[in-house]
Design a protein around this motif. Structure first.
Motif, PDB file in Angstrom:
ATOM      1  N   GLY A  20       0.861  -1.232  -0.132  1.00  0.00           N
ATOM      2  CA  GLY A  20      -0.018   0.036   0.075  1.00  0.00           C
ATOM      3  C   GLY A  20       0.803   1.439  -0.021  1.00  0.00           C
ATOM      4  O   GLY A  20       0.216   2.311  -0.106  1.00  0.00           O
ATOM      5  N   SER A  21       1.989   1.061   0.226  1.00  0.00           N
ATOM      6  CA  SER A  21       2.885   2.293   0.336  1.00  0.00           C
ATOM      7  C   SER A  21       2.603   3.184  -1.070  1.00  0.00           C
ATOM      8  O   SER A  21       3.140   2.656  -2.219  1.00  0.00           O
ATOM      9  CB  SER A  21       4.299   2.292   0.642  1.00  0.00           C
ATOM     10  N   GLY A  22       2.610   4.602  -0.804  1.00  0.00           N
ATOM     11  CA  GLY A  22       2.295   5.470  -2.139  1.00  0.00           C
ATOM     12  C   GLY A  22       0.956   5.359  -2.847  1.00  0.00           C
ATOM     13  O   GLY A  22       0.928   6.112  -3.731  1.00  0.00           O
TER      14      GLY A  22
ATOM     15  N   GLN B 265      -4.959   4.262  18.628  1.00  0.00           N
ATOM     16  CA  GLN B 265      -5.678   3.241  19.534  1.00  0.00           C
ATOM     17  C   GLN B 265      -5.223   1.802  18.900  1.00  0.00           C
ATOM     18  O   GLN B 265      -4.764   1.099  19.839  1.00  0.00           O
ATOM     19  CB  GLN B 265      -7.070   3.211  19.327  1.00  0.00           C
ATOM     20  N   TYR B 266      -5.053   1.618  17.736  1.00  0.00           N
ATOM     21  CA  TYR B 266      -4.591   0.518  16.970  1.00  0.00           C
ATOM     22  C   TYR B 266      -3.060   0.448  16.577  1.00  0.00           C
ATOM     23  O   TYR B 266      -2.699  -0.676  15.968  1.00  0.00           O
ATOM     24  CB  TYR B 266      -5.568   0.064  15.942  1.00  0.00           C
ATOM     25  N   GLY B 267      -2.433   1.415  17.051  1.00  0.00           N
ATOM     26  CA  GLY B 267      -1.010   1.351  16.629  1.00  0.00           C
ATOM     27  C   GLY B 267      -0.615   1.466  15.157  1.00  0.00           C
ATOM     28  O   GLY B 267       0.433   0.781  14.868  1.00  0.00           O
ATOM     29  N   LEU B 268      -1.482   2.126  14.299  1.00  0.00           N
ATOM     30  CA  LEU B 268      -0.974   2.169  12.875  1.00  0.00           C
ATOM     31  C   LEU B 268      -0.457   3.449  12.617  1.00  0.00           C
ATOM     32  O   LEU B 268      -0.523   4.303  13.535  1.00  0.00           O
ATOM     33  CB  LEU B 268      -2.654   2.332  12.192  1.00  0.00           C
ATOM     34  N   PRO B 269       0.269   3.276  11.529  1.00  0.00           N
ATOM     35  CA  PRO B 269       1.224   4.926  11.397  1.00  0.00           C
ATOM     36  C   PRO B 269       0.570   6.036  11.329  1.00  0.00           C
ATOM     37  O   PRO B 269      -1.010   6.043  10.723  1.00  0.00           O
ATOM     38  CB  PRO B 269       1.614   4.388   9.883  1.00  0.00           C
ATOM     39  N   ALA B 270       0.783   7.148  11.827  1.00  0.00           N
ATOM     40  CA  ALA B 270       0.248   8.233  11.783  1.00  0.00           C
ATOM     41  C   ALA B 270      -0.326   8.774  10.250  1.00  0.00           C
ATOM     42  O   ALA B 270       0.544   8.500   9.275  1.00  0.00           O
ATOM     43  CB  ALA B 270       1.020   9.503  12.286  1.00  0.00           C
ATOM     44  N   CYS B 271      -1.367   9.223  10.037  1.00  0.00           N
ATOM     45  CA  CYS B 271      -1.821   9.758   8.682  1.00  0.00           C
ATOM     46  C   CYS B 271      -2.511  11.148   8.899  1.00  0.00           C
ATOM     47  O   CYS B 271      -3.637  11.033   9.227  1.00  0.00           O
ATOM     48  CB  CYS B 271      -2.839   8.680   7.897  1.00  0.00           C
ATOM     49  N   THR B 272      -1.504  12.030   8.642  1.00  0.00           N
ATOM     50  CA  THR B 272      -2.152  13.404   9.091  1.00  0.00           C
ATOM     51  C   THR B 272      -1.932  14.192   7.767  1.00  0.00           C
ATOM     52  O   THR B 272      -1.211  14.062   6.810  1.00  0.00           O
ATOM     53  CB  THR B 272      -1.353  13.805  10.119  1.00  0.00           C
TER      54      THR B 272
ATOM     55  N   CYS C 279      -5.605  -1.049   4.933  1.00  0.00           N
ATOM     56  CA  CYS C 279      -4.329  -0.456   4.391  1.00  0.00           C
ATOM     57  C   CYS C 279      -3.722   0.699   5.195  1.00  0.00           C
ATOM     58  O   CYS C 279      -3.901   1.578   4.845  1.00  0.00           O
ATOM     59  CB  CYS C 279      -4.651  -0.163   2.841  1.00  0.00           C
ATOM     60  N   PRO C 280      -3.102   0.298   6.231  1.00  0.00           N
ATOM     61  CA  PRO C 280      -2.458   1.216   7.074  1.00  0.00           C
ATOM     62  C   PRO C 280      -1.264   1.893   6.440  1.00  0.00           C
ATOM     63  O   PRO C 280      -1.078   3.232   7.069  1.00  0.00           O
ATOM     64  CB  PRO C 280      -1.776   0.252   8.083  1.00  0.00           C
ATOM     65  N   ASN C 281      -0.728   1.617   5.503  1.00  0.00           N
ATOM     66  CA  ASN C 281       0.263   2.118   4.669  1.00  0.00           C
ATOM     67  C   ASN C 281      -0.220   3.221   3.774  1.00  0.00           C
ATOM     68  O   ASN C 281       0.676   3.854   2.900  1.00  0.00           O
ATOM     69  CB  ASN C 281       1.588   1.093   3.954  1.00  0.00           C
ATOM     70  N   CYS C 282      -1.471   3.196   3.305  1.00  0.00           N
ATOM     71  CA  CYS C 282      -1.817   3.827   2.221  1.00  0.00           C
ATOM     72  C   CYS C 282      -2.128   5.342   2.543  1.00  0.00           C
ATOM     73  O   CYS C 282      -2.521   5.732   3.632  1.00  0.00           O
ATOM     74  CB  CYS C 282      -3.299   3.422   1.633  1.00  0.00           C
ATOM     75  N   ASN C 283      -2.214   6.427   1.569  1.00  0.00           N
ATOM     76  CA  ASN C 283      -2.579   7.828   1.724  1.00  0.00           C
ATOM     77  C   ASN C 283      -4.058   7.694   1.442  1.00  0.00           C
ATOM     78  O   ASN C 283      -4.670   6.817   0.751  1.00  0.00           O
ATOM     79  CB  ASN C 283      -1.984   8.604   0.634  1.00  0.00           C
ATOM     80  N   ILE C 284      -4.810   8.753   2.400  1.00  0.00           N
ATOM     81  CA  ILE C 284      -5.993   8.805   2.247  1.00  0.00           C
ATOM     82  C   ILE C 284      -6.485  10.259   1.722  1.00  0.00           C
ATOM     83  O   ILE C 284      -6.239  11.080   2.122  1.00  0.00           O
ATOM     84  CB  ILE C 284      -6.692   8.232   3.446  1.00  0.00           C
ATOM     85  N   LEU C 285      -7.297  10.201   0.876  1.00  0.00           N
ATOM     86  CA  LEU C 285      -7.983  11.387   0.146  1.00  0.00           C
ATOM     87  C   LEU C 285      -9.444  11.303   0.394  1.00  0.00           C
ATOM     88  O   LEU C 285     -10.278  10.610   0.206  1.00  0.00           O
ATOM     89  CB  LEU C 285      -7.768  11.801  -1.246  1.00  0.00           C
ATOM     90  N   LEU C 286     -10.126  12.486   1.238  1.00  0.00           N
ATOM     91  CA  LEU C 286     -11.368  12.519   1.541  1.00  0.00           C
ATOM     92  C   LEU C 286     -11.965  13.578   0.521  1.00  0.00           C
ATOM     93  O   LEU C 286     -11.515  14.821   0.782  1.00  0.00           O
ATOM     94  CB  LEU C 286     -11.459  12.834   2.798  1.00  0.00           C
ATOM     95  N   VAL C 287     -12.836  13.266  -0.372  1.00  0.00           N
ATOM     96  CA  VAL C 287     -13.246  14.234  -1.080  1.00  0.00           C
ATOM     97  C   VAL C 287     -15.017  14.386  -0.620  1.00  0.00           C
ATOM     98  O   VAL C 287     -15.687  13.402  -0.884  1.00  0.00           O
ATOM     99  CB  VAL C 287     -13.515  13.975  -2.686  1.00  0.00           C
TER     100      VAL C 287
ATOM    101  N   VAL D 299      -8.371  -3.273  -0.119  1.00  0.00           N
ATOM    102  CA  VAL D 299      -7.825  -4.696  -0.485  1.00  0.00           C
ATOM    103  C   VAL D 299      -7.294  -4.171  -1.977  1.00  0.00           C
ATOM    104  O   VAL D 299      -6.317  -4.775  -2.132  1.00  0.00           O
ATOM    105  CB  VAL D 299      -8.871  -5.486  -0.585  1.00  0.00           C
ATOM    106  N   TYR D 300      -8.013  -3.686  -2.792  1.00  0.00           N
ATOM    107  CA  TYR D 300      -7.537  -3.324  -4.044  1.00  0.00           C
ATOM    108  C   TYR D 300      -6.318  -2.609  -4.163  1.00  0.00           C
ATOM    109  O   TYR D 300      -5.215  -2.849  -4.828  1.00  0.00           O
ATOM    110  CB  TYR D 300      -8.552  -2.636  -4.955  1.00  0.00           C
ATOM    111  N   ALA D 301      -6.225  -1.755  -2.976  1.00  0.00           N
ATOM    112  CA  ALA D 301      -4.846  -0.802  -3.037  1.00  0.00           C
ATOM    113  C   ALA D 301      -3.920  -1.548  -2.476  1.00  0.00           C
ATOM    114  O   ALA D 301      -2.763  -1.382  -2.868  1.00  0.00           O
ATOM    115  CB  ALA D 301      -5.266   0.208  -1.902  1.00  0.00           C
TER     116      ALA D 301
END
Length: 437
Positions: free
Chosen positions: A123-125, A149-156, A196-204, A373-375
């Motif tokens: 999922g990186s990138g 809470q779940y120890g996932l990488p920060a996504c800010t 996908c903890p390593n994915c970037n997230i875009l909220l539209v 999952v696709y990501a």
């Protein structure tokens, strides 16, 4: 209370059990302390009903062409997660409160769908876009709390992982806020993070729940580079759907997922679009007798509450869909957990309903799970429609063969069977191989 990330020295299955045991211990400690604090809290915990109840997160649409979000927020009862945790500790399940997760978390979902290793390394990138209506002012801070809470990488926003924009792409001129859709947004962001903890997230955020505005938001997500777009909303089919297909959802090389609906048997749009992966819903439970440690069946609470499915009235059948009972598009393609009684943990603090930790269900949970999952599977080939991928790798899915979501003239439209069926499609993920193309 927060749980720390686990070391890589443990096996994936051991990590999952360790995390669940740790969360159970923390939850039990909090419950005991709260019970000692007041007799009222103690009485409430003892009298907690076992039957799970829930409410629709978003208001019912009042205008033609408006979409309903498919998020269901649990309001009472004991979820499958709470029962399993209590059984592991040989204690009586306690009533939920807003300070402790009471639904499945990332390690549970990754384990259930064979994704533990892929989630750790993949999922990186990649960028998953979440398309919803209206603004959630607390989206970034709530997402941070869930991941912490779940120890996932920060996504800010500051580290470039998370970005929130309007349907025009603006980061400052956002739609009006809506507490119901804020719950939907939190659910979507948290499920993308869980898988996908390593994915970037875009909220539209669309300015309203109309198909035109939500479709515009889908196009903006793609224009901004997202190759995975989740849509957790739907409405009645109409003769306009084929024009919506070409205007908003025809994006080769982009995996677009759409919820199949929460009202039981019956087709809805945009799940009916031939260009999207229509995602149905299951009830997911642990099972000591199943080789994967989990079992699933069609999610159906009653005749009007359960996963959607059916034969489209307007959309043509894609070439990769070969079931013979429906001459047009059949819903769904694949599925994932959606039953509120076996629901997922979500953190949401905006509005009257956003009090912290809650358990959610609905096909609003399954759509972002499948997008993620696709990501994990990697960037799709630019000329292909990713909705076709699972049809070429059916052996890489968990076939769901029990349950029904209503009454229908053609049995597999509403009843699970071996192989393809409407409520669960081809099945649920078992790793990423069915989503790679």
């Amino acid at each position: 209370m927060r749980t720390a990330p686990l070391t890589s020295a443990n096996s994936p299955s051991t990590r999952g059990r360790w995390r669940r045991a740790t969360r159970t211990a923390l939850a039990v400690t909090a419950a005991v302390l709260a019970a000692l604090a007041t007799t009222t809290t103690q009485a409430t915990a003892k009298s907690a009903p076992s039957k799970v109840t829930w409410t629709h997160s978003c208001a019912t649409p009042t205008k033609k062409g408006e979409m309903a979000c498919n998020a269901l927020r649990v309001t009472g009862g004991i979820t499958a997660f709470q029962k399993a945790e209590a059984k592991a500790e040989d204690i009586t399940p306690k009533a939920a409160d807003a300070t402790t997760p009471t639904g499945y978390g990332p390690s549970d979902l990754q384990d259930a769908y064979g994704l533990t290793d892929a989630a750790a390394s993949g999922g990186s990138g990649e960028t998953i876009a979440i398309v919803d209506a209206y603004d959630d002012p607390n989206a970034a801070s709530d997402l941070a709390e869930y991941r912490s809470q779940y120890g996932l990488p920060a996504c800010t926003t500051s580290n470039g992982c998370f970005k929130k924009v309007s349907q025009t792409g603006s980061t400052t001129s956002l739609p009006s806020a809506d507490s119901g859709w804020a719950g939907e947004i939190s659910l979507d962001l948290d499920m993308a993070s869980a898988i996908c903890p390593n994915c970037n997230i875009l909220l539209v955020e669309a300015k309203s729940a109309s198909m035109a505005n939500l479709g515009t938001a889908v196009n903006k997500a793609v224009a901004l580079g997202a190759k995975f777009v989740s849509n957790s909303y739907g409405g009645s089919e109409s003769s306009s759907d084929t024009s919506y297909d070409s205007s908003y959802f025809n994006h080769p090389g982009v995996a677009i997922t759409a919820s199949a609906g929460d009202s039981g048997y019956g087709a809805e749009y945009p799940a009916a679009s031939k260009y999207v992966t229509a995602v149905g819903g299951t009830a997911l439970s642990t099972s000591s007798s199943a080789s994967r440690g989990w079992t699933e069946k069609v999610w159906s609470t009653n005749s009007t509450e359960g996963t959607g499915s059916g034969c489209s009235s307007y959309d043509t059948k894609p070439s990769w869909q070969t079931d013979t009972g429906c001459t047009k598009r059949t819903i769904a393609d694949v599925s994932a957990v959606a039953d509120p009684a076996t629901g997922v943990s979500v953190y949401d603090t905006y509005g009257d309903d956003g009090q912290g930790w809650a358990t959610y269900g609905g096909t609003s949970a399954s759509a972002p799970i499948i997008a993620a999952v696709y990501a994990l599977a990697g960037t799709p080939t630019s000329t292909k429609y990713p909705s076709s991928f699972p049809y070429a790798a059916t052996s890489a899915l968990n076939d769901v063969t029990s349950g029904s979501n209503g009454t229908c003239s053609t049995s597999y439209f509403c009843t699970a069977r071996s192989g393809y069926d409407g409520p669960t499609g081809l099945g649920t993920p078992e790793g990423v191989d069915a989503f790679t193309g």
